[in-house]
Design an enzyme around this catalytic site. Sequence first.
Site, PDB file in Angstrom:
ATOM      1  N   LYS A  93       0.780  -1.240  -0.018  1.00  0.00           N
ATOM      2  CA  LYS A  93      -0.157   0.159   0.030  1.00  0.00           C
ATOM      3  C   LYS A  93       0.835   1.312  -0.147  1.00  0.00           C
ATOM      4  CE  LYS A  93      -4.179  -2.134   2.355  1.00  0.00           C
ATOM      5  NZ  LYS A  93      -4.629  -1.902   3.217  1.00  0.00           N
ATOM      6  N   ASP A 129      -9.869   2.516   3.031  1.00  0.00           N
ATOM      7  CA  ASP A 129      -9.691   1.983   4.378  1.00  0.00           C
ATOM      8  C   ASP A 129     -10.605   2.913   5.225  1.00  0.00           C
ATOM      9  OD1 ASP A 129      -8.812  -0.478   3.518  1.00  0.00           O
ATOM     10  OD2 ASP A 129      -6.537   0.104   4.043  1.00  0.00           O
TER      11      ASP A 129
HETATM   12  P1  NAP Z   1       1.378  -3.891  10.662  1.00  0.00           P
HETATM   13  O1  NAP Z   1       1.456  -2.578   9.818  1.00  0.00           O
HETATM   14  O2  NAP Z   1       2.032  -4.889  10.683  1.00  0.00           O
HETATM   15  O3  NAP Z   1       1.057  -3.140  12.087  1.00  0.00           O
HETATM   16  C1  NAP Z   1       0.684  -4.127  13.207  1.00  0.00           C
HETATM   17  C2  NAP Z   1       0.430  -3.394  14.692  1.00  0.00           C
HETATM   18  O4  NAP Z   1      -0.130  -4.321  15.553  1.00  0.00           O
HETATM   19  C3  NAP Z   1       1.336  -2.278  15.019  1.00  0.00           C
HETATM   20  O5  NAP Z   1       0.750  -1.384  15.611  1.00  0.00           O
HETATM   21  C4  NAP Z   1       2.124  -3.338  16.226  1.00  0.00           C
HETATM   22  O6  NAP Z   1       2.449  -2.641  17.187  1.00  0.00           O
HETATM   23  C5  NAP Z   1       0.908  -4.105  16.698  1.00  0.00           C
HETATM   24  N1  NAP Z   1       1.452  -5.284  17.392  1.00  0.00           N
HETATM   25  C6  NAP Z   1       1.843  -6.496  16.638  1.00  0.00           C
HETATM   26  N2  NAP Z   1       2.113  -7.557  17.618  1.00  0.00           N
HETATM   27  C7  NAP Z   1       1.602  -7.023  18.694  1.00  0.00           C
HETATM   28  C8  NAP Z   1       1.581  -7.411  20.188  1.00  0.00           C
HETATM   29  N3  NAP Z   1       1.948  -8.508  20.444  1.00  0.00           N
HETATM   30  N4  NAP Z   1       1.061  -6.495  21.243  1.00  0.00           N
HETATM   31  C9  NAP Z   1       0.577  -5.247  21.017  1.00  0.00           C
HETATM   32  N5  NAP Z   1       0.669  -4.840  19.595  1.00  0.00           N
HETATM   33  C10 NAP Z   1       1.142  -5.532  18.634  1.00  0.00           C
HETATM   34  O7  NAP Z   1      -0.384  -4.502  10.270  1.00  0.00           O
HETATM   35  P2  NAP Z   1      -1.506  -3.622   9.537  1.00  0.00           P
HETATM   36  O8  NAP Z   1      -1.347  -3.949   7.910  1.00  0.00           O
HETATM   37  O9  NAP Z   1      -1.701  -2.335  10.083  1.00  0.00           O
HETATM   38  O10 NAP Z   1      -2.724  -4.319  10.011  1.00  0.00           O
HETATM   39  C11 NAP Z   1      -2.913  -4.692  11.389  1.00  0.00           C
HETATM   40  C12 NAP Z   1      -4.535  -5.334  11.343  1.00  0.00           C
HETATM   41  O11 NAP Z   1      -5.491  -4.615  10.811  1.00  0.00           O
HETATM   42  C13 NAP Z   1      -4.401  -6.667  11.017  1.00  0.00           C
HETATM   43  O12 NAP Z   1      -4.858  -7.438  11.819  1.00  0.00           O
HETATM   44  C14 NAP Z   1      -5.490  -6.533   9.807  1.00  0.00           C
HETATM   45  O13 NAP Z   1      -6.181  -7.718   9.572  1.00  0.00           O
HETATM   46  C15 NAP Z   1      -6.323  -5.397   9.903  1.00  0.00           C
HETATM   47  N6  NAP Z   1      -6.791  -4.766   8.907  1.00  0.00           N
HETATM   48  C16 NAP Z   1      -8.135  -4.780   8.676  1.00  0.00           C
HETATM   49  C17 NAP Z   1      -8.841  -4.294   7.438  1.00  0.00           C
HETATM   50  C18 NAP Z   1     -10.155  -4.392   7.130  1.00  0.00           C
HETATM   51  O14 NAP Z   1     -10.843  -4.113   6.165  1.00  0.00           O
HETATM   52  N7  NAP Z   1     -11.060  -4.845   8.072  1.00  0.00           N
HETATM   53  C19 NAP Z   1      -7.868  -3.451   6.578  1.00  0.00           C
HETATM   54  C20 NAP Z   1      -6.518  -3.191   6.785  1.00  0.00           C
HETATM   55  C21 NAP Z   1      -6.008  -4.004   8.078  1.00  0.00           C
HETATM   56  P3  NAP Z   1       4.231  -2.020  17.192  1.00  0.00           P
HETATM   57  O15 NAP Z   1       4.126  -0.667  16.397  1.00  0.00           O
HETATM   58  O16 NAP Z   1       4.725  -2.006  18.497  1.00  0.00           O
HETATM   59  O17 NAP Z   1       4.806  -3.049  16.469  1.00  0.00           O
END
Ligand code: NAP
Length: 304
Positions: A93, A129
């Site tokens: 993205k 989004d």
């Molecule tokens: P990302 O960029 O990898 O970000 C992951 C986030 O999760 C970061 O803030 C990270 O914190 C945190 N995290 C990971 N492990 C953790 C833990 N053990 N304890 C606390 N925080 C933790 O991922 P992303 O692309 O943003 O996606 C995140 C989520 O959004 C996914 O589950 C995805 O399914 C969902 N999503 C849903 C939609 C929808 O249409 N429904 C669209 C987009 C994304 P740190 O910064 O500390 O690493």
Amino acid sequence: MLEPAPMNAVYSFAELQNWPAATMGETPAIRLGVFGDPVAHSKSPAMHNAALQACGIDARYCRLHIRAGELEAALRLLPEQDFIGANITIPHKAAALAAVDEADDYSRQSRAVNTVVVRDKTLVGFNTDGPGLVRAIRADFGADLRDLRVMLLGAGGGAGRAIAVQCVRENCERLVLVNRTFEKAKTLAEELAPFSRAARLEVLPIAQLLKTHLENTDLIINATSVGMNPDDPPLLPASLLSPHLMVYDTIYTTHRTPLLNAAEEAGARAANGLSMLLHQGALSFEIWFNRDAPIDAMREALLS
Ligand code: NAP
């Protein structure tokens, strides 16, 4: 004569380069797709093919497995291969924003493009989004994001950034950015502060979250990846939650996440990310075709 590819086929960059040969025999022609790596799990083809069919549009939507080094060239092939546009998912993205010719304000601020439309041979980028989340909150809770005091968990990730930017654009009454890595949330808050007029912007490390922090909150949004696995620990225990809260988990796995279970145990209202997936897809459809999306057909396809 080649057999038409099955509906769940995943095409490669090499196939996109030789699209007429790779898709020979496909009717209707494939003129939309989702670029990702991995992409085989994507629910977007089911949702968009149902929409195309419901609207009688003579085109189909597929998955394309595009690796990081291939993204820009793959996007440049869209006009040449007569695509209407594409969706962009993990991990492309941010790179897609750099690759398109034009992008709207929200995708530039959220630093991510998830929808590309081909207009006069140029590539125009959008991010649906955040606006999709606004519609999801309205559909699931009957509430407008702009009226809510929001606590965002996972403000350090890509989805977290998109949601935080949307909350600021909506002038949410209050926005608390929570993240495991505190510095990331702090940097985002500093960046958003000049744009945050009505919103009261606060930052908190997730480990320091207390019940008192949740007293002035209406909506908790989980944008972390915690809960994707059913064995993950609950991000927040039920003891921290209260019945007045709305809890939205952006995760849309078939299992109920530990956070949603905790919300239910606390008597709070809860919803998962399927509605955000649906509405971001509906907004992509509206961008490609300049018409309303057939939301019921899309929802039914996601649920089947
Ligand atoms: P990302 O960029 O990898 O970000 C992951 C986030 O999760 C970061 O803030 C990270 O914190 C945190 N995290 C990971 N492990 C953790 C833990 N053990 N304890 C606390 N925080 C933790 O991922 P992303 O692309 O943003 O996606 C995140 C989520 O959004 C996914 O589950 C995805 O399914 C969902 N999503 C849903 C939609 C929808 O249409 N429904 C669209 C987009 C994304 P740190 O910064 O500390 O690493």
